[in-house]
Design a protein around this motif. Structure first.
Motif, PDB file in Angstrom:
ATOM      1  N   VAL A 106       0.848  -1.182   0.000  1.00 31.05           N
ATOM      2  CA  VAL A 106       0.000   0.000   0.000  1.00 31.05           C
ATOM      3  C   VAL A 106       0.888   1.238   0.000  1.00 31.05           C
ATOM      4  O   VAL A 106       2.103   1.142   0.248  1.00 31.05           O
ATOM      5  CB  VAL A 106      -0.947   0.032   1.227  1.00 31.05           C
ATOM      6  CG1 VAL A 106      -1.941  -1.114   1.191  1.00 31.05           C
ATOM      7  CG2 VAL A 106      -0.167   0.019   2.528  1.00 31.05           C
ATOM      8  N   LYS A 107       0.292   2.386  -0.249  1.00 34.56           N
ATOM      9  CA  LYS A 107       1.051   3.628  -0.198  1.00 34.56           C
ATOM     10  C   LYS A 107       1.629   3.781   1.213  1.00 34.56           C
ATOM     11  O   LYS A 107       0.915   3.685   2.202  1.00 34.56           O
ATOM     12  CB  LYS A 107       0.147   4.808  -0.528  1.00 34.56           C
ATOM     13  CG  LYS A 107       0.878   6.118  -0.586  1.00 34.56           C
ATOM     14  CD  LYS A 107      -0.047   7.242  -0.977  1.00 34.56           C
ATOM     15  CE  LYS A 107       0.734   8.540  -1.013  1.00 34.56           C
ATOM     16  NZ  LYS A 107      -0.133   9.665  -1.374  1.00 34.56           N
ATOM     17  N   GLY A 108       2.912   3.986   1.307  1.00 36.88           N
ATOM     18  CA  GLY A 108       3.557   4.178   2.604  1.00 36.88           C
ATOM     19  C   GLY A 108       4.050   2.907   3.271  1.00 36.88           C
ATOM     20  O   GLY A 108       4.542   2.947   4.391  1.00 36.88           O
ATOM     21  N   GLY A 109       3.891   1.745   2.604  1.00 40.09           N
ATOM     22  CA  GLY A 109       4.419   0.526   3.204  1.00 40.09           C
ATOM     23  C   GLY A 109       3.653  -0.728   2.852  1.00 40.09           C
ATOM     24  O   GLY A 109       3.267  -0.949   1.716  1.00 40.09           O
ATOM     25  N   ALA A 110       3.435  -1.541   3.884  1.00 44.47           N
ATOM     26  CA  ALA A 110       2.750  -2.824   3.711  1.00 44.47           C
ATOM     27  C   ALA A 110       1.646  -2.936   4.756  1.00 44.47           C
ATOM     28  O   ALA A 110       1.866  -2.649   5.937  1.00 44.47           O
ATOM     29  CB  ALA A 110       3.730  -3.980   3.859  1.00 44.47           C
ATOM     30  N   LEU A 111       0.471  -3.342   4.316  1.00 42.14           N
ATOM     31  CA  LEU A 111      -0.692  -3.487   5.183  1.00 42.14           C
ATOM     32  C   LEU A 111      -0.811  -4.941   5.632  1.00 42.14           C
ATOM     33  O   LEU A 111      -0.929  -5.841   4.795  1.00 42.14           O
ATOM     34  CB  LEU A 111      -1.962  -3.062   4.446  1.00 42.14           C
ATOM     35  CG  LEU A 111      -3.288  -3.304   5.175  1.00 42.14           C
ATOM     36  CD1 LEU A 111      -3.390  -2.416   6.413  1.00 42.14           C
ATOM     37  CD2 LEU A 111      -4.460  -3.064   4.230  1.00 42.14           C
ATOM     38  N   LEU A 112      -0.786  -5.157   6.939  1.00 41.46           N
ATOM     39  CA  LEU A 112      -1.020  -6.476   7.520  1.00 41.46           C
ATOM     40  C   LEU A 112      -2.452  -6.516   8.023  1.00 41.46           C
ATOM     41  O   LEU A 112      -2.858  -5.686   8.845  1.00 41.46           O
ATOM     42  CB  LEU A 112      -0.067  -6.739   8.690  1.00 41.46           C
ATOM     43  CG  LEU A 112      -0.341  -8.003   9.513  1.00 41.46           C
ATOM     44  CD1 LEU A 112      -0.162  -9.266   8.683  1.00 41.46           C
ATOM     45  CD2 LEU A 112       0.550  -8.039  10.749  1.00 41.46           C
ATOM     46  N   THR A 113      -3.231  -7.457   7.509  1.00 43.04           N
ATOM     47  CA  THR A 113      -4.588  -7.684   8.009  1.00 43.04           C
ATOM     48  C   THR A 113      -4.603  -9.059   8.647  1.00 43.04           C
ATOM     49  O   THR A 113      -4.232 -10.049   8.014  1.00 43.04           O
ATOM     50  CB  THR A 113      -5.630  -7.620   6.866  1.00 43.04           C
ATOM     51  OG1 THR A 113      -5.530  -6.342   6.235  1.00 43.04           O
ATOM     52  CG2 THR A 113      -7.030  -7.829   7.402  1.00 43.04           C
ATOM     53  N   LEU A 114      -4.995  -9.088   9.895  1.00 40.73           N
ATOM     54  CA  LEU A 114      -5.028 -10.333  10.645  1.00 40.73           C
ATOM     55  C   LEU A 114      -6.479 -10.636  10.989  1.00 40.73           C
ATOM     56  O   LEU A 114      -7.168  -9.800  11.582  1.00 40.73           O
ATOM     57  CB  LEU A 114      -4.192 -10.195  11.922  1.00 40.73           C
ATOM     58  CG  LEU A 114      -3.939 -11.521  12.577  1.00 40.73           C
ATOM     59  CD1 LEU A 114      -2.498 -11.616  12.991  1.00 40.73           C
ATOM     60  CD2 LEU A 114      -4.868 -11.705  13.738  1.00 40.73           C
ATOM     61  N   GLU A 115      -6.928 -11.803  10.592  1.00 35.76           N
ATOM     62  CA  GLU A 115      -8.301 -12.216  10.854  1.00 35.76           C
ATOM     63  C   GLU A 115      -8.271 -13.478  11.705  1.00 35.76           C
ATOM     64  O   GLU A 115      -7.628 -14.459  11.341  1.00 35.76           O
ATOM     65  CB  GLU A 115      -9.016 -12.485   9.523  1.00 35.76           C
ATOM     66  CG  GLU A 115     -10.472 -12.771   9.671  1.00 35.76           C
ATOM     67  CD  GLU A 115     -11.168 -12.836   8.327  1.00 35.76           C
ATOM     68  OE1 GLU A 115     -11.431 -11.774   7.745  1.00 35.76           O
ATOM     69  OE2 GLU A 115     -11.423 -13.964   7.866  1.00 35.76           O
ATOM     70  N   HIS A 116      -8.940 -13.416  12.858  1.00 36.12           N
ATOM     71  CA  HIS A 116      -9.003 -14.561  13.766  1.00 36.12           C
ATOM     72  C   HIS A 116     -10.468 -14.969  13.862  1.00 36.12           C
ATOM     73  O   HIS A 116     -11.318 -14.198  14.298  1.00 36.12           O
ATOM     74  CB  HIS A 116      -8.458 -14.182  15.147  1.00 36.12           C
ATOM     75  CG  HIS A 116      -8.188 -15.352  16.013  1.00 36.12           C
ATOM     76  ND1 HIS A 116      -7.146 -15.384  16.894  1.00 36.12           N
ATOM     77  CD2 HIS A 116      -8.799 -16.551  16.144  1.00 36.12           C
ATOM     78  CE1 HIS A 116      -7.133 -16.539  17.541  1.00 36.12           C
ATOM     79  NE2 HIS A 116      -8.141 -17.263  17.093  1.00 36.12           N
ATOM     80  N   GLU A 117     -10.737 -16.193  13.430  1.00 41.35           N
ATOM     81  CA  GLU A 117     -12.095 -16.726  13.396  1.00 41.35           C
ATOM     82  C   GLU A 117     -12.260 -17.724  14.540  1.00 41.35           C
ATOM     83  O   GLU A 117     -11.494 -18.679  14.647  1.00 41.35           O
ATOM     84  CB  GLU A 117     -12.334 -17.390  12.038  1.00 41.35           C
ATOM     85  CG  GLU A 117     -13.753 -17.729  11.762  1.00 41.35           C
ATOM     86  CD  GLU A 117     -13.959 -18.196  10.328  1.00 41.35           C
ATOM     87  OE1 GLU A 117     -15.109 -18.489   9.984  1.00 41.35           O
ATOM     88  OE2 GLU A 117     -12.980 -18.287   9.554  1.00 41.35           O
ATOM     89  N   LEU A 118     -13.272 -17.461  15.378  1.00 33.86           N
ATOM     90  CA  LEU A 118     -13.460 -18.259  16.593  1.00 33.86           C
ATOM     91  C   LEU A 118     -14.753 -19.052  16.530  1.00 33.86           C
ATOM     92  O   LEU A 118     -15.786 -18.530  16.079  1.00 33.86           O
ATOM     93  CB  LEU A 118     -13.484 -17.331  17.809  1.00 33.86           C
ATOM     94  CG  LEU A 118     -12.211 -16.500  17.931  1.00 33.86           C
ATOM     95  CD1 LEU A 118     -12.517 -15.032  17.897  1.00 33.86           C
ATOM     96  CD2 LEU A 118     -11.453 -16.894  19.158  1.00 33.86           C
ATOM     97  N   PRO A 119     -14.735 -20.286  17.016  1.00 32.61           N
ATOM     98  CA  PRO A 119     -15.939 -21.118  16.972  1.00 32.61           C
ATOM     99  C   PRO A 119     -17.009 -20.600  17.939  1.00 32.61           C
ATOM    100  O   PRO A 119     -16.724 -19.778  18.814  1.00 32.61           O
ATOM    101  CB  PRO A 119     -15.428 -22.501  17.399  1.00 32.61           C
ATOM    102  CG  PRO A 119     -14.225 -22.219  18.232  1.00 32.61           C
ATOM    103  CD  PRO A 119     -13.619 -20.972  17.666  1.00 32.61           C
ATOM    104  N   THR A 120     -18.227 -21.086  17.760  1.00 27.09           N
ATOM    105  CA  THR A 120     -19.334 -20.682  18.632  1.00 27.09           C
ATOM    106  C   THR A 120     -19.935 -21.877  19.377  1.00 27.09           C
ATOM    107  O   THR A 120     -21.106 -21.842  19.738  1.00 27.09           O
ATOM    108  CB  THR A 120     -20.433 -19.956  17.815  1.00 27.09           C
ATOM    109  OG1 THR A 120     -20.869 -20.824  16.759  1.00 27.09           O
ATOM    110  CG2 THR A 120     -19.939 -18.648  17.259  1.00 27.09           C
ATOM    111  N   ASP A 121     -19.119 -22.915  19.621  1.00 27.65           N
ATOM    112  CA  ASP A 121     -19.606 -24.023  20.434  1.00 27.65           C
ATOM    113  C   ASP A 121     -19.890 -23.498  21.849  1.00 27.65           C
ATOM    114  O   ASP A 121     -19.550 -22.364  22.187  1.00 27.65           O
ATOM    115  CB  ASP A 121     -18.586 -25.171  20.455  1.00 27.65           C
ATOM    116  CG  ASP A 121     -17.245 -24.723  21.002  1.00 27.65           C
ATOM    117  OD1 ASP A 121     -17.104 -24.626  22.234  1.00 27.65           O
ATOM    118  OD2 ASP A 121     -16.344 -24.419  20.184  1.00 27.65           O
ATOM    119  N   LYS A 122     -20.493 -24.295  22.679  1.00 27.50           N
ATOM    120  CA  LYS A 122     -20.952 -23.862  24.005  1.00 27.50           C
ATOM    121  C   LYS A 122     -19.811 -23.268  24.845  1.00 27.50           C
ATOM    122  O   LYS A 122     -19.950 -22.179  25.417  1.00 27.50           O
ATOM    123  CB  LYS A 122     -21.602 -25.039  24.740  1.00 27.50           C
ATOM    124  CG  LYS A 122     -22.225 -24.660  26.044  1.00 27.50           C
ATOM    125  CD  LYS A 122     -22.921 -25.845  26.689  1.00 27.50           C
ATOM    126  CE  LYS A 122     -23.522 -25.450  28.029  1.00 27.50           C
ATOM    127  NZ  LYS A 122     -24.214 -26.569  28.650  1.00 27.50           N
TER     128      LYS A 122
END
Length: 187
Positions: A106-122
């Motif tokens: 991206v302009k000005g460097g590098a974009l890190l996008t971190l996505e953490h997906e969590l389960p919905t068990d009880k």
């Protein structure tokens, strides 16, 4: 590194997802770093560099490989597309979730996008109800802060300084504000 000027994520998002036909919670954080995509990629994928900003790590760092972060999580590397995308399982406290890191120029460097997906068990849902997205989001923001220190200090270790900051009064106050921001992001 001046931790008083520190920030974790540029972007905080909380949403819903679906994995294997089951609903999930998704916590997404993003931050731009003043470096190249290739440099950021090696900072998050090479053992020697990870240990300077995140923690002691061992394992087989390739698709299908298994990794372990001392005192934190274990998991499997499920996908790797250098220098763009790394996907892995995150096994912590008896629960399995999924993490995807994406890096873009991206302009000005590098974009890190971190996505953490969590389960919905009880059990996972009880944890989510008690602690909300901040339990995950603040941890990743601290990692983003450590990564920033690593890049600013040209690869010098930052873990001890970061831990000391996080345990001090000003650090605790900043972490509390991050947790509140994650709570606001979920509404």
């Amino acid at each position: 590194m001046d931790f008083e000027k520190a920030f974790g994520a540029d972007i905080r998002e909380v949403g819903k997802g679906e994995r294997e036909g089951r609903l999930t919670h998704v916590v997404r954080a993003a931050r731009t770093y003043p470096t190249s995509q290739a440099d950021l990629w090696t900072a998050i994928t090479e053992k020697q560099r990870i240990e300077r900003w995140f923690g002691d790590v061992s394992g087989d760092f390739k698709p299908g490989g298994r990794f372990s972060i001392e005192g934190n999580a274990d998991g499997d590397i499920t996908s790797c597309d250098p220098p763009h995308t790394l996907a892995l399982t995150w096994e912590f406290g008896g629960n399995k979730s999924w993490v995807t890191a994406t890096i873009q120029d991206v302009k000005g460097g590098a974009l890190l996008t971190l996505e953490h997906e969590l389960p919905t068990d009880k059990e996972s849902e009880a944890h989510w109800e008690k602690f909300g997205p901040g339990a995950t989001g603040v941890g990743w923001e601290m990692a983003m802060l450590g990564l920033d220190g690593h890049l600013q200090l040209k690869g010098q270790p930052v873990i001890v300084a970061g831990q000391e900051w996080a345990e001090a009064k000003k650090g605790k106050s900043r972490l509390r504000s991050w947790a509140e921001a994650w709570g606001e992001s979920s509404h």
